[in-house]
Design a protein around this motif. Structure first.
Motif, PDB file in Angstrom:
ATOM      1  N   ILE A  19       1.289  -0.853   0.161  1.00 23.64           N
ATOM      2  CA  ILE A  19      -0.607   0.170  -0.014  1.00 23.64           C
ATOM      3  C   ILE A  19       0.942   1.756  -0.011  1.00 23.64           C
ATOM      4  O   ILE A  19       0.843   2.212  -0.556  1.00 23.64           O
ATOM      5  CB  ILE A  19      -0.789  -0.337   1.288  1.00 23.64           C
ATOM      6  CG1 ILE A  19      -1.889  -0.978   0.674  1.00 23.64           C
ATOM      7  CG2 ILE A  19      -1.569   1.145   1.627  1.00 23.64           C
ATOM      8  CD1 ILE A  19      -3.060  -1.364   2.211  1.00 23.64           C
ATOM      9  N   SER A  20       2.017   0.941   0.820  1.00 20.73           N
ATOM     10  CA  SER A  20       3.236   2.290   0.573  1.00 20.73           C
ATOM     11  C   SER A  20       3.333   2.726  -0.465  1.00 20.73           C
ATOM     12  O   SER A  20       3.995   3.648  -0.887  1.00 20.73           O
ATOM     13  CB  SER A  20       4.295   2.658   2.037  1.00 20.73           C
ATOM     14  OG  SER A  20       3.266   1.971   3.345  1.00 20.73           O
ATOM     15  N   ARG A  21       3.875   1.795  -1.325  1.00 20.75           N
ATOM     16  CA  ARG A  21       4.538   1.640  -2.416  1.00 20.75           C
ATOM     17  C   ARG A  21       3.890   2.380  -3.207  1.00 20.75           C
ATOM     18  O   ARG A  21       3.849   3.478  -4.086  1.00 20.75           O
ATOM     19  CB  ARG A  21       5.050   0.658  -2.142  1.00 20.75           C
ATOM     20  CG  ARG A  21       6.357   0.714  -2.073  1.00 20.75           C
ATOM     21  CD  ARG A  21       7.162  -1.063  -2.805  1.00 20.75           C
ATOM     22  NE  ARG A  21       8.195  -1.472  -1.262  1.00 20.75           N
ATOM     23  CZ  ARG A  21       8.360  -2.658  -1.514  1.00 20.75           C
ATOM     24  NH1 ARG A  21       8.056  -3.494  -1.956  1.00 20.75           N
ATOM     25  NH2 ARG A  21       9.540  -2.497  -0.933  1.00 20.75           N
ATOM     26  N   GLU A  50      -4.153   9.317   4.174  1.00 17.35           N
ATOM     27  CA  GLU A  50      -2.865   7.949   3.534  1.00 17.35           C
ATOM     28  C   GLU A  50      -2.626   8.524   5.307  1.00 17.35           C
ATOM     29  O   GLU A  50      -2.282   9.111   5.465  1.00 17.35           O
ATOM     30  CB  GLU A  50      -2.314   8.137   2.640  1.00 17.35           C
ATOM     31  CG  GLU A  50      -2.554   8.190   1.616  1.00 17.35           C
ATOM     32  CD  GLU A  50      -3.944   6.957   1.292  1.00 17.35           C
ATOM     33  OE1 GLU A  50      -2.964   5.588   1.754  1.00 17.35           O
ATOM     34  OE2 GLU A  50      -4.177   6.591  -0.431  1.00 17.35           O
ATOM     35  N   ARG A  51      -2.561   6.908   5.408  1.00 16.15           N
ATOM     36  CA  ARG A  51      -2.050   6.553   7.057  1.00 16.15           C
ATOM     37  C   ARG A  51      -0.657   6.207   6.732  1.00 16.15           C
ATOM     38  O   ARG A  51      -0.202   5.206   6.194  1.00 16.15           O
ATOM     39  CB  ARG A  51      -2.450   5.784   7.819  1.00 16.15           C
ATOM     40  CG  ARG A  51      -3.824   6.464   8.590  1.00 16.15           C
ATOM     41  CD  ARG A  51      -4.516   5.581   9.257  1.00 16.15           C
ATOM     42  NE  ARG A  51      -3.515   4.539  10.378  1.00 16.15           N
ATOM     43  CZ  ARG A  51      -4.193   4.235  11.325  1.00 16.15           C
ATOM     44  NH1 ARG A  51      -5.583   3.976  11.388  1.00 16.15           N
ATOM     45  NH2 ARG A  51      -3.537   3.644  11.847  1.00 16.15           N
ATOM     46  N   CYS A  52       0.699   6.857   7.240  1.00 18.63           N
ATOM     47  CA  CYS A  52       2.449   6.592   6.397  1.00 18.63           C
ATOM     48  C   CYS A  52       3.243   7.430   7.412  1.00 18.63           C
ATOM     49  O   CYS A  52       1.826   8.362   7.899  1.00 18.63           O
ATOM     50  CB  CYS A  52       2.596   6.529   5.456  1.00 18.63           C
ATOM     51  SG  CYS A  52       2.614   7.839   4.672  1.00 18.63           S
ATOM     52  N   ARG A  59      11.436   5.280   3.079  1.00 16.17           N
ATOM     53  CA  ARG A  59      12.036   3.783   2.547  1.00 16.17           C
ATOM     54  C   ARG A  59      12.039   3.627   1.503  1.00 16.17           C
ATOM     55  O   ARG A  59      12.655   2.664   0.630  1.00 16.17           O
ATOM     56  CB  ARG A  59      11.664   2.933   3.351  1.00 16.17           C
ATOM     57  CG  ARG A  59      12.017   1.405   3.881  1.00 16.17           C
ATOM     58  CD  ARG A  59      11.449   0.818   4.996  1.00 16.17           C
ATOM     59  NE  ARG A  59      11.117   0.925   5.246  1.00 16.17           N
ATOM     60  CZ  ARG A  59      10.731   1.572   6.709  1.00 16.17           C
ATOM     61  NH1 ARG A  59      11.665   2.471   7.113  1.00 16.17           N
ATOM     62  NH2 ARG A  59       9.245   1.659   6.689  1.00 16.17           N
ATOM     63  N   THR A  60      10.579   3.442   0.832  1.00 15.32           N
ATOM     64  CA  THR A  60       9.835   3.579  -0.085  1.00 15.32           C
ATOM     65  C   THR A  60      10.332   4.439  -1.358  1.00 15.32           C
ATOM     66  O   THR A  60      10.815   3.850  -2.530  1.00 15.32           O
ATOM     67  CB  THR A  60       8.628   4.625  -0.545  1.00 15.32           C
ATOM     68  OG1 THR A  60       8.125   3.143   0.793  1.00 15.32           O
ATOM     69  CG2 THR A  60       7.342   3.736  -1.390  1.00 15.32           C
ATOM     70  N   LEU A  61      10.717   5.589  -1.212  1.00 19.02           N
ATOM     71  CA  LEU A  61      11.636   6.508  -2.014  1.00 19.02           C
ATOM     72  C   LEU A  61      13.098   5.486  -2.339  1.00 19.02           C
ATOM     73  O   LEU A  61      13.622   5.117  -3.802  1.00 19.02           O
ATOM     74  CB  LEU A  61      12.114   7.678  -1.999  1.00 19.02           C
ATOM     75  CG  LEU A  61      10.239   8.672  -2.754  1.00 19.02           C
ATOM     76  CD1 LEU A  61      10.915   9.933  -0.980  1.00 19.02           C
ATOM     77  CD2 LEU A  61      10.219   8.704  -3.490  1.00 19.02           C
ATOM     78  N   GLN A  62      13.731   4.890  -1.270  1.00 18.32           N
ATOM     79  CA  GLN A  62      15.460   4.086  -1.697  1.00 18.32           C
ATOM     80  C   GLN A  62      14.642   3.005  -2.649  1.00 18.32           C
ATOM     81  O   GLN A  62      15.717   2.629  -3.379  1.00 18.32           O
ATOM     82  CB  GLN A  62      15.979   3.959  -0.441  1.00 18.32           C
ATOM     83  CG  GLN A  62      16.602   3.648  -0.592  1.00 18.32           C
ATOM     84  CD  GLN A  62      17.367   3.502   1.041  1.00 18.32           C
ATOM     85  OE1 GLN A  62      16.944   2.875   1.741  1.00 18.32           O
ATOM     86  NE2 GLN A  62      18.733   3.602   0.911  1.00 18.32           N
TER      87      GLN A  62
END
Length: 149
Positions: A19-21, A50-52, A59-62
């Protein structure tokens, strides 16, 4: 870009479509090529409900950059990294032209140009490891330089 397309892109680069990605990639996609910082992404995710947390965004960007889905550039004005979705052949090296005046970016997914630039950089002792090459320019339509009509 639909969520199904984002899921396919994530799977194509061997990343599990969490979901985050999907959320981060969706925000970058709706930015229309405008480079966004991690803080900008986090703010937009919060505005969308969005809950993050910010660590998840970094981390997702990396991970997505490492998989070749994103291009990262340094924004001197904001003194932070900004990201945008790589257009064209995801995973391949790219050349990014970044206007110093208005911060617009133009991606050139040209393998021959990249190979030539990589050879020249290696001759001058610059290590290149399938990373995007960023070239600073001043675009003809830049309002900060006074070229705009």
């Amino acid at each position: 870009m639909s969520d199904d397309k984002l899921i396919q892109l994530l799977r194509a680069v061997k990343l599990r479509p969490t979901i985050s990605r999907i959320s981060v990639m969706r925000v970058l996609d709706t930015a229309g090529g405008e480079p966004l910082s991690a803080d900008d992404l986090f703010r937009r995710l919060m505005e969308q409900g969005e809950r993050c947390n910010i660590g998840t965004v970094y981390r997702t960007l990396q991970q997505c950059e490492g998989a070749g889905m994103l291009l990262r550039a340094w924004d001197d004005a904001q003194r932070r990294s900004v990201y945008r979705i790589r257009q064209g052949d995801a995973g391949g090296p790219a050349v990014c032209l970044l206007c110093r005046g208005c911060d617009r970016s133009f991606a050139l997914d040209d393998a021959l140009l990249y190979e030539h630039l990589a050879r020249v950089m290696q001759q001058h002792g610059v290590r290149v490891a399938d990373q995007a090459v960023q070239i600073e320019i001043t675009c003809a339509a830049c309002p900060r330089i006074g070229y705009a009509s």
